[in-house]
Design a protein around this motif. Structure first.
Motif, PDB file in Angstrom:
ATOM      1  N   GLY A 255      23.939  67.264  19.272  1.00  0.00           N
ATOM      2  CA  GLY A 255      24.527  68.984  19.157  1.00  0.00           C
ATOM      3  C   GLY A 255      24.130  70.189  18.561  1.00  0.00           C
ATOM      4  O   GLY A 255      23.644  69.584  18.265  1.00  0.00           O
ATOM      5  N   ARG A 256      24.823  70.993  19.335  1.00  0.00           N
ATOM      6  CA  ARG A 256      24.448  72.111  19.150  1.00  0.00           C
ATOM      7  C   ARG A 256      25.574  72.914  18.889  1.00  0.00           C
ATOM      8  O   ARG A 256      26.414  72.747  19.582  1.00  0.00           O
ATOM      9  CB  ARG A 256      23.166  72.810  20.128  1.00  0.00           C
ATOM     10  N   VAL A 257      25.631  73.750  18.122  1.00  0.00           N
ATOM     11  CA  VAL A 257      26.884  74.442  17.834  1.00  0.00           C
ATOM     12  C   VAL A 257      26.814  76.199  17.498  1.00  0.00           C
ATOM     13  O   VAL A 257      25.799  76.271  17.111  1.00  0.00           O
ATOM     14  CB  VAL A 257      27.427  74.902  16.258  1.00  0.00           C
ATOM     15  N   PHE A 258      27.555  76.462  19.095  1.00  0.00           N
ATOM     16  CA  PHE A 258      27.331  77.650  19.488  1.00  0.00           C
ATOM     17  C   PHE A 258      27.835  78.861  19.230  1.00  0.00           C
ATOM     18  O   PHE A 258      28.533  78.783  17.978  1.00  0.00           O
ATOM     19  CB  PHE A 258      26.825  78.329  20.726  1.00  0.00           C
ATOM     20  N   GLN A 259      27.314  80.063  18.862  1.00  0.00           N
ATOM     21  CA  GLN A 259      28.131  81.302  18.449  1.00  0.00           C
ATOM     22  C   GLN A 259      29.906  81.612  19.229  1.00  0.00           C
ATOM     23  O   GLN A 259      29.036  80.890  20.835  1.00  0.00           O
ATOM     24  CB  GLN A 259      27.530  82.775  18.236  1.00  0.00           C
ATOM     25  N   PRO A 260      30.752  81.962  19.213  1.00  0.00           N
ATOM     26  CA  PRO A 260      31.936  82.054  20.271  1.00  0.00           C
ATOM     27  C   PRO A 260      31.500  82.874  21.694  1.00  0.00           C
ATOM     28  O   PRO A 260      30.258  83.733  21.923  1.00  0.00           O
ATOM     29  CB  PRO A 260      32.780  83.746  19.814  1.00  0.00           C
ATOM     30  N   GLY A 261      31.316  81.917  22.801  1.00  0.00           N
ATOM     31  CA  GLY A 261      31.454  82.498  23.790  1.00  0.00           C
ATOM     32  C   GLY A 261      30.112  81.699  24.913  1.00  0.00           C
ATOM     33  O   GLY A 261      29.999  82.364  25.563  1.00  0.00           O
ATOM     34  N   GLN A 262      29.439  80.957  23.855  1.00  0.00           N
ATOM     35  CA  GLN A 262      27.809  81.125  24.123  1.00  0.00           C
ATOM     36  C   GLN A 262      27.932  79.068  24.555  1.00  0.00           C
ATOM     37  O   GLN A 262      26.869  78.869  25.908  1.00  0.00           O
ATOM     38  CB  GLN A 262      26.912  80.708  23.005  1.00  0.00           C
ATOM     39  N   ALA A 263      28.423  78.260  24.637  1.00  0.00           N
ATOM     40  CA  ALA A 263      28.050  77.116  24.499  1.00  0.00           C
ATOM     41  C   ALA A 263      28.903  76.680  26.301  1.00  0.00           C
ATOM     42  O   ALA A 263      27.804  76.508  26.595  1.00  0.00           O
ATOM     43  CB  ALA A 263      29.299  76.216  23.793  1.00  0.00           C
TER      44      ALA A 263
ATOM     45  N   VAL B 113      27.988  71.930  22.551  1.00  0.00           N
ATOM     46  CA  VAL B 113      27.363  71.104  23.393  1.00  0.00           C
ATOM     47  C   VAL B 113      26.371  69.899  23.006  1.00  0.00           C
ATOM     48  O   VAL B 113      26.030  70.058  22.162  1.00  0.00           O
ATOM     49  CB  VAL B 113      26.022  71.942  24.864  1.00  0.00           C
ATOM     50  N   LEU B 114      26.346  68.504  23.149  1.00  0.00           N
ATOM     51  CA  LEU B 114      26.359  67.313  22.935  1.00  0.00           C
ATOM     52  C   LEU B 114      25.869  66.158  24.000  1.00  0.00           C
ATOM     53  O   LEU B 114      25.805  66.557  25.049  1.00  0.00           O
ATOM     54  CB  LEU B 114      27.818  66.009  22.628  1.00  0.00           C
ATOM     55  N   TRP B 115      24.329  66.085  23.419  1.00  0.00           N
ATOM     56  CA  TRP B 115      23.881  65.567  24.998  1.00  0.00           C
ATOM     57  C   TRP B 115      23.600  64.089  24.117  1.00  0.00           C
ATOM     58  O   TRP B 115      22.877  63.832  22.984  1.00  0.00           O
ATOM     59  CB  TRP B 115      22.313  66.253  24.960  1.00  0.00           C
ATOM     60  N   ALA B 116      23.393  63.215  25.336  1.00  0.00           N
ATOM     61  CA  ALA B 116      23.376  61.910  24.615  1.00  0.00           C
ATOM     62  C   ALA B 116      21.969  61.289  25.035  1.00  0.00           C
ATOM     63  O   ALA B 116      21.175  61.335  25.914  1.00  0.00           O
ATOM     64  CB  ALA B 116      24.017  60.617  25.241  1.00  0.00           C
ATOM     65  N   PHE B 117      21.949  60.990  23.898  1.00  0.00           N
ATOM     66  CA  PHE B 117      20.240  60.472  23.214  1.00  0.00           C
ATOM     67  C   PHE B 117      20.112  59.554  24.810  1.00  0.00           C
ATOM     68  O   PHE B 117      20.847  58.484  24.861  1.00  0.00           O
ATOM     69  CB  PHE B 117      20.271  59.212  22.298  1.00  0.00           C
TER      70      PHE B 117
ATOM     71  N   PHE C 246      26.000  74.986  28.151  1.00  0.00           N
ATOM     72  CA  PHE C 246      26.569  74.007  29.822  1.00  0.00           C
ATOM     73  C   PHE C 246      26.304  74.335  30.895  1.00  0.00           C
ATOM     74  O   PHE C 246      25.837  73.334  31.487  1.00  0.00           O
ATOM     75  CB  PHE C 246      27.848  73.360  29.436  1.00  0.00           C
ATOM     76  N   GLU C 247      27.035  75.214  31.112  1.00  0.00           N
ATOM     77  CA  GLU C 247      26.805  75.579  33.439  1.00  0.00           C
ATOM     78  C   GLU C 247      24.898  75.176  33.863  1.00  0.00           C
ATOM     79  O   GLU C 247      25.131  75.765  34.526  1.00  0.00           O
ATOM     80  CB  GLU C 247      27.318  77.156  32.770  1.00  0.00           C
TER      81      GLU C 247
ATOM     82  N   PRO D  63      28.465  60.758  30.172  1.00  0.00           N
ATOM     83  CA  PRO D  63      27.457  61.364  31.128  1.00  0.00           C
ATOM     84  C   PRO D  63      26.378  62.047  29.891  1.00  0.00           C
ATOM     85  O   PRO D  63      26.062  61.972  28.701  1.00  0.00           O
ATOM     86  CB  PRO D  63      29.023  63.039  30.792  1.00  0.00           C
ATOM     87  N   PRO D  64      25.334  62.307  30.222  1.00  0.00           N
ATOM     88  CA  PRO D  64      24.473  62.645  29.261  1.00  0.00           C
ATOM     89  C   PRO D  64      24.475  63.569  28.337  1.00  0.00           C
ATOM     90  O   PRO D  64      23.587  64.083  27.758  1.00  0.00           O
ATOM     91  CB  PRO D  64      23.087  62.880  30.712  1.00  0.00           C
ATOM     92  N   ALA D  65      25.314  64.661  29.258  1.00  0.00           N
ATOM     93  CA  ALA D  65      25.982  65.952  28.534  1.00  0.00           C
ATOM     94  C   ALA D  65      26.753  66.106  28.641  1.00  0.00           C
ATOM     95  O   ALA D  65      27.894  66.090  29.087  1.00  0.00           O
ATOM     96  CB  ALA D  65      24.666  66.792  28.302  1.00  0.00           C
ATOM     97  N   MET D  66      27.866  66.389  27.674  1.00  0.00           N
ATOM     98  CA  MET D  66      29.652  67.206  27.610  1.00  0.00           C
ATOM     99  C   MET D  66      28.987  68.673  27.065  1.00  0.00           C
ATOM    100  O   MET D  66      28.764  68.508  25.509  1.00  0.00           O
ATOM    101  CB  MET D  66      30.074  66.066  27.277  1.00  0.00           C
ATOM    102  N   LEU D  67      30.410  69.426  27.521  1.00  0.00           N
ATOM    103  CA  LEU D  67      30.997  70.899  26.360  1.00  0.00           C
ATOM    104  C   LEU D  67      32.136  69.909  26.166  1.00  0.00           C
ATOM    105  O   LEU D  67      33.468  69.372  26.584  1.00  0.00           O
ATOM    106  CB  LEU D  67      31.528  71.499  27.362  1.00  0.00           C
ATOM    107  N   ILE D  68      32.916  70.492  24.327  1.00  0.00           N
ATOM    108  CA  ILE D  68      33.399  70.589  23.626  1.00  0.00           C
ATOM    109  C   ILE D  68      33.834  72.386  23.650  1.00  0.00           C
ATOM    110  O   ILE D  68      33.616  72.708  22.522  1.00  0.00           O
ATOM    111  CB  ILE D  68      33.229  70.014  22.679  1.00  0.00           C
ATOM    112  N   PRO D  69      34.189  72.674  24.229  1.00  0.00           N
ATOM    113  CA  PRO D  69      34.883  74.417  24.138  1.00  0.00           C
ATOM    114  C   PRO D  69      35.532  74.597  22.720  1.00  0.00           C
ATOM    115  O   PRO D  69      35.391  76.038  22.793  1.00  0.00           O
ATOM    116  CB  PRO D  69      35.381  74.640  25.142  1.00  0.00           C
TER     117      PRO D  69
END
Length: 454
Positions: free
Chosen positions: A82-90, A120-124, A94-95, A109-115
């Motif tokens: 996972g990567r935790v982004f600054q506001p508005g970046q996640a 953003v989480l990427w599945a290994f 993801f898009e 899914p291979p990746a998903m967004l937690i807005p």
């Protein structure tokens, strides 16, 4: 790596306080998997394995989720990067993803967004920074490559089968696999039953740089004469950013140092081989200089003072002594330095002491590597893993052997300075974060002793 219990209350990523709560993390992932239509019934457990966070920087994490399978109710594990982004970046990140090009995991899914967490989480095995990870985990694809060009993997024969074992995974940075290749004995006399190869995935530029350094060191006089032992680099896969190299058939010193009766003798060999490494001439950027270490010490002391003020007086007194002492150190020519000369990168093998992981080698002060080795020994002494007399004998043997073999022997003052700086800047800082008060007291005592020895 951040200690989950020591995330600053006023950090610029306040969602981290929720993310490190296992229950909230489980609920959040379960909810977002459900809205993607994933066929799971429940996440029974979720745990953060590693969280890499630096104030003012980004945040990366590696977590394990246990899924309850629909139907039989059994559990399966899934790793997420996972990567935790600054506001508005996640959302932007993801898009940008092409989900159809990613490797499908067992569930979800291979990746998903937690807005709401800007995460953003990427599945290994998906990792946006490691293009070669999907290749490494695909044993059939790797076997096909070995069969096509066995010499590129250090193989003298074509393997008939391959098994893989994952080693350390640092999300977004590197991941390694050890492969055991088996051969058909009928294809030649004396064919080995198996041969091990190590593949390590990097970020693109990091892999290219690491391979260039390792290749130069391997071709040096010190390595070719046997004075310096390191794994043989076989090839660099530019497209996948994977370095293929020899597997070191031994155990890291970090795992066995406390059990070695002959640690002082081994320390002599380590010092001699480190000198051979420092004597090697390579054209690399300058980094780990004396000034670099002074600034690193200032940073560490400042962080200790801010977070753990009960240790501020001791650290400040030792640091002041060290800043003054640094001005009196003799001039020293820069040499090749390992930059990560820790016990986990020193292997004890049947053919001798082998050094690994030269990824960040640069031109710096030779005291940098020496001090780090000594500081690690004192950390093991502080934690009761190495007896005091054994640690002191190992330090003496290490320094004496180094100075006998080095083209530029170092004064005791310089060795003590770098050892003390690593004790404060690395070992004390880590012990404080882990709330190991007993170790902190012992490490500070060693740093103080080194500072005041003339």
């Amino acid at each position: 790596m951040a200690n989950l219990s020591n995330i600053p209350a006023e950090c610029e990523l306040p969602q981290l306080h929720e993310i490190v709560d296992d229950k909230k993390l489980s609920d959040k992932i379960e909810y977002h998997l459900s809205i993607t239509g994933s066929n799971i019934t429940k996440i029974t457990d979720c745990k953060i394995n590693h969280l890499y966070y630096k104030p003012g920087g980004d945040c990366r994490l590696l977590l394990t989720a246990n899924f309850q399978q629909p139907g039989n109710g059994s559990n399966v594990q899934q790793l997420f990067f996972g990567r935790v982004f600054q506001p508005g970046q996640a959302k932007k990140e993801f898009e940008y993803l092409r989900l159809e090009e990613l490797s499908p995991p067992q569930y979800g899914p291979p990746a998903m967004l937690i807005p709401e967490w800007e995460t953003v989480l990427w599945a290994f095995p998906n990792d946006p920074k490691l293009p070669g990870l999907s290749q490494l985990i695909n044993t059939e694809k790797t076997l096909a490559a070995m069969r096509k060009s066995p010499q590129d993997f250090g193989l003298k024969m074509t393997p008939v089968s391959l098994t893989a074992m994952q080693t350390k995974y640092v999300p977004g940075r590197r991941c390694g696999f050890i492969y055991d290749a088996a051969f058909d004995k009928q294809n030649g006399n004396g064919a080995p039953e198996k041969f091990s190869v190590y593949g390590k995935a990097y970020q693109q530029e990091e892999g290219r740089k690491a391979y260039a350094i390792m290749k130069q060191i391997w071709e040096s006089d010190a390595a070719q004469s046997g004075d310096l032992l390191l794994p043989q680099p076989y090839q660099f896969d530019e497209k996948q950013s994977i370095i293929w190299q020899e597997v070191v058939p031994g155990r890291p010193l970090a795992k066995i140092a406390g059990d070695l009766d002959n640690l002082p003798e081994i320390a002599s060999e380590i010092g001699r081989r480190l000198a051979a490494f420092h004597n090697t001439q390579l054209d690399l950027p300058q980094l780990m200089t004396l000034n670099f270490q002074i600034e690193d010490l200032r940073f560490s002391v400042e962080k200790i003072n801010q977070t753990f003020p009960e240790y501020a007086d001791d650290c400040n007194a030792i640091a002041k002594k060290m800043y003054d002492a640094a001005e009196r150190l003799e001039d020293c020519s820069l040499t090749l330095v390992h930059a990560s000369f820790k016990f986990s990168h020193i292997f004890i093998t049947n053919r001798g002491v082998v050094f690994i992981d030269f990824d960040n080698a640069n031109l710096g002060d030779p005291g940098y590597d020496i001090g780090r080795f000594i500081a690690h020994l004192y950390k093991m002494k502080a934690n009761g893993k190495v007896a005091a007399e054994t640690a002191e004998a190992a330090v003496t043997n290490f320094c004496n052997a180094y100075n006998r073999a080095a083209t530029q022997p170092l004064s005791q003052q310089r060795i003590n300075w770098f050892a003390a700086s690593h004790l404060i800047g690395s070992q004390v800082y880590k012990a404080v974060k882990r709330m190991n008060a007993k170790a902190v007291s012992k490490l500070l005592a060693d740093a103080r002793r080194l500072c005041y020895e003339e």
